[in-house]
Design a protein around this motif. Structure first.
Motif, short mmCIF file in Angstrom:
data_model
loop_
_atom_site.label_atom_id
_atom_site.label_comp_id
_atom_site.label_asym_id
_atom_site.label_seq_id
_atom_site.Cartn_x
_atom_site.Cartn_y
_atom_site.Cartn_z
N GLU A 163 0.83 -1.21 0.00
CA GLU A 163 0.00 0.00 0.00
C GLU A 163 0.87 1.26 0.00
O GLU A 163 0.56 2.23 -0.69
CB GLU A 163 -0.96 0.01 1.19
N ALA A 164 1.96 1.25 0.74
CA ALA A 164 2.87 2.40 0.74
C ALA A 164 3.47 2.60 -0.65
O ALA A 164 3.59 3.75 -1.13
CB ALA A 164 3.97 2.20 1.78
N LEU A 165 3.83 1.52 -1.32
CA LEU A 165 4.37 1.61 -2.67
C LEU A 165 3.31 2.13 -3.65
O LEU A 165 3.60 2.99 -4.49
CB LEU A 165 4.89 0.25 -3.12
N ARG A 166 2.08 1.64 -3.52
CA ARG A 166 0.99 2.10 -4.38
C ARG A 166 0.77 3.60 -4.21
O ARG A 166 0.58 4.34 -5.19
CB ARG A 166 -0.29 1.34 -4.08
N GLN A 167 0.82 4.08 -2.96
CA GLN A 167 0.64 5.51 -2.70
C GLN A 167 1.76 6.32 -3.34
O GLN A 167 1.52 7.36 -3.95
CB GLN A 167 0.57 5.78 -1.20
N LEU A 172 2.68 9.67 -10.29
CA LEU A 172 1.85 9.86 -11.48
C LEU A 172 1.19 11.24 -11.46
O LEU A 172 1.15 11.93 -12.48
CB LEU A 172 0.79 8.76 -11.58
N ALA A 173 0.68 11.64 -10.31
CA ALA A 173 0.05 12.96 -10.20
C ALA A 173 1.07 14.06 -10.44
O ALA A 173 0.75 15.06 -11.09
CB ALA A 173 -0.61 13.10 -8.82
N ALA A 174 2.28 13.89 -9.94
CA ALA A 174 3.31 14.90 -10.16
C ALA A 174 3.69 14.98 -11.63
O ALA A 174 3.92 16.07 -12.17
CB ALA A 174 4.54 14.57 -9.32
N SER A 194 -3.45 12.57 -6.52
CA SER A 194 -2.98 11.18 -6.46
C SER A 194 -4.14 10.18 -6.40
O SER A 194 -4.02 9.07 -6.90
CB SER A 194 -2.05 10.97 -5.26
N GLU A 195 -5.26 10.59 -5.84
CA GLU A 195 -6.43 9.70 -5.77
C GLU A 195 -7.02 9.43 -7.15
O GLU A 195 -7.76 8.47 -7.34
CB GLU A 195 -7.48 10.26 -4.83
#
Length: 54
Positions: A22-26, A32-34, A40-41
């Motif tokens: 989950e930390a890696l996914r976040q 990706l958002a950057a 990010s959501e």
């Protein structure tokens, strides 16, 4: 570090792995958002895209 695969994973091992994933996914969503904009959501794989994917 590689896990010793001769012994089964415990419930604690599985929970720790889930937290790591989950930390890696976040982190990936934030990257990706950057790179592409948005929040990010917006990049959650477990959430349908608003246009239905078409």
């Amino acid at each position: 570090m590689a896990r010793d695969q001769t012994t089964p994973m415990t419930d604690e091992d599985i929970e720790a792995l889930r937290e790591d994933i989950e930390a890696l996914r976040q982190a990936v969503r934030e990257d990706l958002a950057a790179d592409f904009g948005g929040d990010s959501e917006d990049y959650r794989a477990d959430k349908p895209i608003p246009d239905g994917g078409e």
